[in-house]
Structures are given as C-alpha cells and as structure tokens.
Enzyme design. Structure first.
Site, PDB file in Angstrom:
ATOM      1  N   GLU A  30     -10.157   5.013   8.350  1.00 16.54           N
ATOM      2  CA  GLU A  30      -9.528   4.937   9.677  1.00 16.54           C
ATOM      3  C   GLU A  30      -9.483   6.269  10.422  1.00 16.54           C
ATOM      4  O   GLU A  30      -8.434   6.694  10.893  1.00 16.54           O
ATOM      5  CB  GLU A  30      -8.119   4.331   9.532  1.00 16.54           C
ATOM      6  N   GLU A  70     -10.780  -5.776   2.961  1.00 21.33           N
ATOM      7  CA  GLU A  70      -9.462  -6.086   3.525  1.00 21.33           C
ATOM      8  C   GLU A  70      -9.466  -7.371   4.341  1.00 21.33           C
ATOM      9  O   GLU A  70      -8.879  -7.452   5.418  1.00 21.33           O
ATOM     10  CB  GLU A  70      -8.950  -4.899   4.360  1.00 21.33           C
TER      11      GLU A  70
HETATM   12  O1  9MR Z   1      -1.442  -3.517   2.280  1.00 20.01           O
HETATM   13  C1  9MR Z   1      -0.934  -2.216   2.350  1.00 20.01           C
HETATM   14  C2  9MR Z   1       0.578  -2.252   2.457  1.00 20.01           C
HETATM   15  O2  9MR Z   1       1.136  -2.746   1.252  1.00 20.01           O
HETATM   16  C3  9MR Z   1       1.101  -0.874   2.774  1.00 20.01           C
HETATM   17  O3  9MR Z   1       2.490  -0.944   3.011  1.00 20.01           O
HETATM   18  C4  9MR Z   1       0.402  -0.320   3.992  1.00 20.01           C
HETATM   19  C5  9MR Z   1       0.890   1.069   4.299  1.00 20.01           C
HETATM   20  O4  9MR Z   1       0.223   1.652   5.313  1.00 20.01           O
HETATM   21  O5  9MR Z   1      -0.998  -0.272   3.752  1.00 20.01           O
HETATM   22  C6  9MR Z   1      -1.521  -1.533   3.586  1.00 20.01           C
HETATM   23  O6  9MR Z   1      -2.934  -1.479   3.417  1.00 20.01           O
HETATM   24  C7  9MR Z   1      -3.650  -0.912   4.532  1.00 20.01           C
HETATM   25  C8  9MR Z   1      -4.887  -0.282   3.965  1.00 20.01           C
HETATM   26  O7  9MR Z   1      -4.539   0.659   2.989  1.00 20.01           O
HETATM   27  C9  9MR Z   1      -5.718   0.381   5.045  1.00 20.01           C
HETATM   28  N1  9MR Z   1      -6.025  -0.558   6.097  1.00 20.01           N
HETATM   29  C10 9MR Z   1      -4.917  -1.288   6.651  1.00 20.01           C
HETATM   30  C11 9MR Z   1      -4.136  -1.978   5.539  1.00 20.01           C
HETATM   31  C12 9MR Z   1      -3.006  -2.800   6.097  1.00 20.01           C
HETATM   32  O8  9MR Z   1      -2.065  -1.960   6.724  1.00 20.01           O
END
Ligand code: 9MR
Length: 376
Positions: A160, A265
């Site tokens: 990102e 994802e």
């Molecule tokens: O699924 C993840 C969630 O449990 C966390 O709280 C969050 C914190 O930022 O991150 C989520 O996963 C993210 C991933 O690492 C990067 N892309 C977006 C995902 C959803 O936010």
C-alpha cells in the site's frame, strides 16, 4: 463350451469394476473435494490466518484449513508492531508457528508484510533521520526474510505505497528516505532470500489511476534491475464493483509487465458501504444503525444468491486468465472471523467469505467448485 468358460471372464470384468469402484471411493475419502484439489492445476488457493487459527485453537477450523487451502498468509502476525516491537527485540513465536503449520501441510507460505506505513511499532515513528531509517529498515527486512529463508516462498515486500491517484503515499519511509526506499526494500529482501518471490501488494488496483501508479512502480524497479516477481491485487471488493472489465483490464496490464498476478485479500462486502453515501461521516453517524447493519440474524437468500453469482463470475474470470494468475487468497477463513465485521464500522454482521460462521460452505462455495466440475 462349458458355461463356466463364459461366466468366468464376465465375473472378472464385474470384479474389476467393483474393485475400481472401491479404489475410486477410497481415493475420494482420502481426498474429499476441496478448493485446493479442484483448482490444483490452475492456481494456489490461500487463506489469511489469524492468531487462534495459527495456534489451531479450534479443531474444526484447523481441519477445514488443512482440507481446503494450499497456501497461507499471516493476517497480522508478521506485521512490524507484532514481529519487531522494540528496536532490538523481535517476537518470532507466532510467525514461527505459522511457518511450521504451512511446512507441515506442504503449503505455499506467504509473508505479509515487510514495509507498510500502518501497524508500525511505536519506536519506528521516533526515527527522524535518513541514515538511521535506512539502517533500521534494512535490519528489519534482512532479519525477517533471512529467518524464514527457504520456508516463506513469497513476500509482500511493500504494501500500500500508493495513493488513489497513483502517486506515492506520504509515509515515514518516503519522507525520510525518498522513493528509493522501494528499491532498497526489494533489494534487501532479494539478498536475504534469492529464491523467494517478491511482491508489491495494494488495494484498489483495478482503479485506472492507481493502476498506472502500480505499473510505474514496477517499471521503476525493473529499470533499476531490481527483482520483483508479482503484483498482489487485494480483492476487497463489493457485489458490483469493481466491474469484471476493470478487474480483467488490470490482470492484463500487470501481466504485460512480465510479473505474476495474485489476487490477495479476497472478500466480497455485502452490507452498505458508508463511502457510497455522499457526505457520510463514517465514524459518527452509523454505529448501531439498522440501516448500516441490515442482516444481524442471517443473510437473506436473495443476497446469498447475489454473492454466489459474484464469486462465480470472478472465478470464471480468474480461470480465463489462469496462465497469468499464480494464487487467489481469501482474507480469512469464515465469515465470523472477517475484518469486514469491524470495518469501516465496528460490530456489524458481514458475510464476505465462502464459509459461514459455523464453517459450513455457502452457496458461493458450491458455485466456485461447480465451475471446476463443468470442466471435468
Ligand atoms: O485483517 C487485518 C485486521 O485484522 C487488522 O486489524 C488490520 C489492521 O490494519 O489489517 C487487516 O489486514 C489488512 C492487510 O494487512 C493489508 N490490506 C488491508 C487489510 C484490511 O485492512
């Protein structure tokens, strides 16, 4: 001619059919139909695992993960704040457990993620000069990739780093190091494990402006002779958007760069998205509102069917481009566990995955599997 002469060969044929039925059903019992077996010749099918799943706290979840998936990603446990919480302290326990689980089950293990502006450890925010940021970043990337050399087969090296308009997102790394941090991160990862695949991973990569930014980023690495093996298109999508055409255009555009495409994802949102309401203030207005949380007691059939259709449509597209797609990873295993229940509004009931809260396959699962049955 004695009758037995006629009957014996016939008995033989009957017996061999019977034994072949036994063999087939034995094989079916040993290898019950699953996503990973159905899509074996096409691409890896992965899931992001949370901490209880990594520790196999629930035996039903553990069995389902082993049965259905041949690739795993750690949803949170390899993020900076968890794995490298202090300047000189690394917490590898959960990540080690995750990697062992993948190795024991012969899964394609994906490391998520090395360089990301979010979920950093607080100490990183205190770094104020270029040299020390370079040194800490190099240490971070080299230590983690080095530890899992030959076990983690692919890394989301940078996550990102782009804005929606395709420009580089402002972050501590960009501010202190400049855009060279992108090159460096990939170089250090490649040096620590030359055999690992290295990816750039981001969301909204079907949006044309952001797509151009991602293409420029990959070209920049390639022009500098830096290894990049793939692009991870995060599939945090909705029932109608992005359109199949936008998804396809992106798969084609990334693949034309000579890198692998991964759908990472993946989850499909089925409840109202506050961003679609013009002027909506996500944080204040909708907590506990029935309008924004319409299905607390279960997903109506009509929406279940829409979700199944959407999954079928996108998997049809993935199969069409199976020569370009190396992996499709769901962001979670079942609906109850999905981050989509808590974002962008906390405590809602969402239904974005293929397995319901009781780990039962949903209509969408059967439609995704059905695509492969037609193939046979
Ligand atoms: O699924 C993840 C969630 O449990 C966390 O709280 C969050 C914190 O930022 O991150 C989520 O996963 C993210 C991933 O690492 C990067 N892309 C977006 C995902 C959803 O936010």
């Amino acid at each position: 001619m004695p009758l037995s002469r006629l009957y014996l060969p016939l008995l033989g044929v009957l017996f061999s059919c019977y034994s072949c039925t036994i063999t087939n059903s034995d094989t079916a019992l040993a290898n019950p139909p699953s996503l990973k077996t159905a899509y074996q010749g096409n691409f890896h099918i992965g899931a992001a695992l949370n901490r209880p799943q990594i520790y196999e706290a629930d035996s039903v979840a553990a069995a389902l993960i082993r049965k259905e998936f041949n690739s795993i990603t750690a949803e949170n446990m390899m993020k900076w704040m968890h794995i490298h919480p202090g300047v000189d302290s690394f917490q590898f326990e959960a990540a080690d457990k995750f990697v062992t689980l993948g190795e024991e089950n012969d899964m394609f293990i994906v490391g998520h993620t090395l360089v990301w502006h979010s979920q950093l450890a607080p100490w990183v925010q205190e770094i104020t000069d270029r040299d020390s940021m370079l040194q800490h970043l190099q240490n971070h990337v080299s230590k983690i990739v080095g530890r899992y050399k030959d076990s983690v087969r692919g890394w989301d090296v940078v996550n990102e780093a782009l804005n929606e308009d395709g420009s580089l997102r402002s972050s501590l790394f960009l501010e202190l190091i400049g855009d060279e941090y992108l090159l460096k991160a990939f170089e250090w990862a490649a040096a620590a494990d030359p055999a690992a695949e290295l990816y750039y991973n981001d969301y909204s990569l079907c949006n044309p402006a952001k797509r151009e930014g991602a293409i420029a980023l990959v070209k920049r690495l390639q022009a500098n002779g830096v290894k990049i093996d793939g692009i991870g298109m995060q599939g945090h999508w909705g029932l109608d958007s992005p359109s199949l055409e936008e998804i396809e255009n992106s798969i084609l555009a990334y693949s034309a760069l000579g890198v692998k495409v991964m759908i990472t994802e993946l989850d499909i949102n089925v409840i109202p998205n506050p961003w679609d309401l013009e002027g909506a203030d996500v944080n204040q207005n909708f907590e506990g509102s029935p309008f924004m949380d319409p299905y607390p007691a279960g997903l109506p059939d009509s929406v279940q069917i829409q979700l199944a259709q959407r999954y079928e449509d996108i998997f049809k597209l993935f199969l069409k481009h199976e020569d370009k797609i190396a992996r499709v990873t769901f962001w979670g295993v079942n609906d109850g566990q999905s981050w989509k229940n808590d974002w962008p509004i906390k405590g809602r009931t969402n239904y974005p995955l293929l397995f319901d809260r009781a780990f039962q396959p949903k209509k969408a699962y059967h439609r995704v599997m059905g695509l492969k049955k037609l193939d046979e």
